[in-house]
Design a protein around this motif. Structure first.
Motif, PDB file in Angstrom:
ATOM      1  N   LEU A   1       0.814  -1.210   0.000  1.00 37.88           N
ATOM      2  CA  LEU A   1       0.000   0.000   0.000  1.00 37.88           C
ATOM      3  C   LEU A   1       0.848   1.261   0.000  1.00 37.88           C
ATOM      4  O   LEU A   1       0.415   2.309  -0.493  1.00 37.88           O
ATOM      5  CB  LEU A   1      -0.925   0.019   1.222  1.00 37.88           C
ATOM      6  N   SER A   2       2.049   1.191   0.537  1.00 39.21           N
ATOM      7  CA  SER A   2       2.898   2.376   0.669  1.00 39.21           C
ATOM      8  C   SER A   2       3.278   2.968  -0.684  1.00 39.21           C
ATOM      9  O   SER A   2       3.605   4.152  -0.777  1.00 39.21           O
ATOM     10  CB  SER A   2       4.160   2.032   1.469  1.00 39.21           C
ATOM     11  N   THR A   3       3.223   2.175  -1.742  1.00 37.41           N
ATOM     12  CA  THR A   3       3.569   2.686  -3.077  1.00 37.41           C
ATOM     13  C   THR A   3       2.367   3.299  -3.784  1.00 37.41           C
ATOM     14  O   THR A   3       2.519   3.905  -4.853  1.00 37.41           O
ATOM     15  CB  THR A   3       4.127   1.551  -3.951  1.00 37.41           C
ATOM     16  N   LEU A   4       1.174   3.144  -3.217  1.00 40.31           N
ATOM     17  CA  LEU A   4      -0.050   3.586  -3.883  1.00 40.31           C
ATOM     18  C   LEU A   4      -0.575   4.916  -3.357  1.00 40.31           C
ATOM     19  O   LEU A   4      -1.547   5.445  -3.894  1.00 40.31           O
ATOM     20  CB  LEU A   4      -1.140   2.516  -3.717  1.00 40.31           C
ATOM     21  N   THR A   5       0.036   5.459  -2.319  1.00 41.45           N
ATOM     22  CA  THR A   5      -0.450   6.703  -1.739  1.00 41.45           C
ATOM     23  C   THR A   5       0.150   7.906  -2.460  1.00 41.45           C
ATOM     24  O   THR A   5       1.124   7.793  -3.194  1.00 41.45           O
ATOM     25  CB  THR A   5      -0.090   6.792  -0.244  1.00 41.45           C
ATOM     26  N   ASN A   6      -0.446   9.068  -2.228  1.00 38.71           N
ATOM     27  CA  ASN A   6       0.067  10.320  -2.777  1.00 38.71           C
ATOM     28  C   ASN A   6       0.091  11.371  -1.672  1.00 38.71           C
ATOM     29  O   ASN A   6      -0.959  11.804  -1.224  1.00 38.71           O
ATOM     30  CB  ASN A   6      -0.817  10.798  -3.928  1.00 38.71           C
ATOM     31  N   PRO A   7       1.287  11.708  -1.179  1.00 36.52           N
ATOM     32  CA  PRO A   7       2.616  11.263  -1.631  1.00 36.52           C
ATOM     33  C   PRO A   7       2.905   9.810  -1.249  1.00 36.52           C
ATOM     34  O   PRO A   7       2.237   9.252  -0.390  1.00 36.52           O
ATOM     35  CB  PRO A   7       3.560  12.217  -0.893  1.00 36.52           C
ATOM     36  N   GLY A   8       3.909   9.223  -1.899  1.00 36.52           N
ATOM     37  CA  GLY A   8       4.312   7.867  -1.550  1.00 36.52           C
ATOM     38  C   GLY A   8       4.799   7.801  -0.118  1.00 36.52           C
ATOM     39  O   GLY A   8       5.461   8.717   0.372  1.00 36.52           O
ATOM     40  N   LEU A   9       4.447   6.719   0.578  1.00 37.97           N
ATOM     41  CA  LEU A   9       4.766   6.586   1.994  1.00 37.97           C
ATOM     42  C   LEU A   9       6.147   5.963   2.197  1.00 37.97           C
ATOM     43  O   LEU A   9       6.399   4.832   1.761  1.00 37.97           O
ATOM     44  CB  LEU A   9       3.711   5.724   2.698  1.00 37.97           C
ATOM     45  N   THR A  10       7.024   6.700   2.857  1.00 44.85           N
ATOM     46  CA  THR A  10       8.296   6.112   3.283  1.00 44.85           C
ATOM     47  C   THR A  10       7.992   5.027   4.306  1.00 44.85           C
ATOM     48  O   THR A  10       7.202   5.244   5.227  1.00 44.85           O
ATOM     49  CB  THR A  10       9.206   7.185   3.907  1.00 44.85           C
ATOM     50  N   SER A  11       8.605   3.853   4.145  1.00 41.33           N
ATOM     51  CA  SER A  11       8.241   2.727   5.003  1.00 41.33           C
ATOM     52  C   SER A  11       9.462   1.889   5.357  1.00 41.33           C
ATOM     53  O   SER A  11      10.374   1.701   4.537  1.00 41.33           O
ATOM     54  CB  SER A  11       7.205   1.845   4.301  1.00 41.33           C
ATOM     55  N   LEU A  12       9.457   1.384   6.575  1.00 35.16           N
ATOM     56  CA  LEU A  12      10.500   0.485   7.048  1.00 35.16           C
ATOM     57  C   LEU A  12      10.093  -0.938   6.691  1.00 35.16           C
ATOM     58  O   LEU A  12       9.141  -1.482   7.241  1.00 35.16           O
ATOM     59  CB  LEU A  12      10.684   0.638   8.557  1.00 35.16           C
ATOM     60  N   ALA A  13      10.814  -1.538   5.746  1.00 28.80           N
ATOM     61  CA  ALA A  13      10.439  -2.854   5.224  1.00 28.80           C
ATOM     62  C   ALA A  13      10.871  -3.958   6.176  1.00 28.80           C
ATOM     63  O   ALA A  13      12.045  -4.049   6.545  1.00 28.80           O
ATOM     64  CB  ALA A  13      11.054  -3.067   3.851  1.00 28.80           C
ATOM     65  N   ALA A  14       9.906  -4.795   6.546  1.00 25.95           N
ATOM     66  CA  ALA A  14      10.187  -5.920   7.435  1.00 25.95           C
ATOM     67  C   ALA A  14      10.513  -7.189   6.672  1.00 25.95           C
ATOM     68  O   ALA A  14      10.844  -8.211   7.273  1.00 25.95           O
ATOM     69  CB  ALA A  14       8.988  -6.163   8.345  1.00 25.95           C
TER      70      ALA A  14
END
Length: 355
Positions: free
Chosen positions: A286-299
């Protein structure tokens, strides 16, 4: 009237579901012995197994008769994967990773959604215990003792939570949160709010502890609000709480909570990242589909699932009591547009670690 007759005459709506613990009390054995008698009858003496099965039938236990004969310990080649919320894309990725590896080793995966409920999680496992060879728990809400009890009947692997005496596979929260705080500090942020997830989530506690340690090491002030449901609605509620004592950056317990916060902030006229920077955890899609793109800590959710399958299959093939091990996997920060330079400093109170 006998106990059996009384149970039979109890209206179905009022009858309490029979558990292996009820059977254990009546049969005078340990709950783990009941589990083995119902799921692996060949590992319990014939006399004890017959007594347990008789008591189970008298109490109306739904799975009183095992599918395998008392002399058999034949595998079913089925692994149960228990997740907290089937709608969360993090767990979907865990399932894909586990299923791919399990299938390659000749195993089928049975999915159980506990809906963030420890009692439902426990009851669901008990209902299928006689059908499975092992259990993978992803972010289990059960107590340590309940998980350890199941591990006496079938091998158990725990994901995203460390359980004493149980093989556990964890993301490296300390390393991951250090990367998060370093990223915020590079943009000039001196304070951050953690949007807490479920109070009974082990990962929630681990992430908050890791965040505070990284903040103290790098001179950033941490604050915690919540707990909130790990949902879009939980993120909306988190915005209301954050606005009472705002910071220039927030870190959500997971992506879904962070996205709910970000969407609500935008709806209230705030700009992301100009007014507040937002970071999520999981990077499950989902983090790639938001505007702006969501910075995320990948587990590394798919990798977690694959490692869990390798661990559980290894335990099953060796047939011996599993030797518990803790595996920690590195996390990676996926930078997108939801983080930017700190806004004009926002006054913060002296005490920032409110719960």
């Amino acid at each position: 009237m006998s106990t059996t007759d009384a149970a039979a005459n109890t209206p179905p709506a009022r009858r309490k579901a029979v558990t292996i613990y009820d059977i254990a009390v009546r049969a005078g054995v340990a709950p783990s012995t009941v589990s083995r008698a119902l799921s692996r009858p060949g590992r319990v003496s014939t006399e004890t197994s017959d007594r347990i099965l008789q008591v189970a039938e008298e109490l109306g236990y739904k799975h009183a008769r095992p599918r395998r004969s008392p002399s058999s310990v034949e595998d079913t080649y089925v692994i149960a994967l228990v997740i907290a919320d089937v709608s969360n894309p993090f767990f979907s990725q865990v399932m894909i990773g586990l299923q791919e590896s399990a299938r390659a080793n000749g195993y089928t995966v049975l999915l159980i959604d506990s809906r963030e409920d420890a009692s439902e999680e426990r009851a669901a496992i008990e209902r299928v215990l006689h059908l499975i060879d092992g259990v993978v728990l992803s972010a289990s809400r059960m107590s340590n003792s309940a998980i350890q009890q199941f591990n006496r009947a079938v091998p158990v692997v725990s994901l995203n939570r460390q359980v004493p005496g149980i093989t556990s596979i964890l993301p490296d929260s300390a390393q991951g949160m250090r990367a998060v705080v370093e990223h915020l500090a590079e943009y000039g942020h001196t304070s951050v709010t953690y949007l807490a997830g479920p109070a009974d989530s082990w990962a929630n506690g681990a992430r908050w502890e890791a965040l505070t340690q990284a903040c103290h090491a790098l001179g950033v002030r941490p604050r915690r609000i919540g707990p909130f449901p790990p949902t879009i609605g939980g993120g909306v509620r988190a915005l209301d709480a954050w606005r009472r004592r705002p910071t220039t950056a927030v870190v959500g317990y997971n992506d879904v909570l962070a996205i709910g916060f970000m969407k609500s902030a935008l709806a209230h006229g705030l700009r992301v990242p100009e007014d507040v920077s937002v970071i999520g955890i999981d990077n499950a899609g989902l983090s790639t589909l938001t505007n702006p793109g969501l910075t995320s800590l990948a587990a590394g959710s798919r990798r977690l699932g694959a490692r869990a399958a390798t661990a559980i299959v290894g335990h099953l093939r060796h047939r011996s009591q599993p030797q518990p091990a803790v595996t920690v996997l590195e996390m990676s920060l996926q930078e997108r547009q939801s983080v930017g330079p700190a806004a004009v400093p926002i006054p913060t109170p002296t005490t920032l670690c409110a719960t």
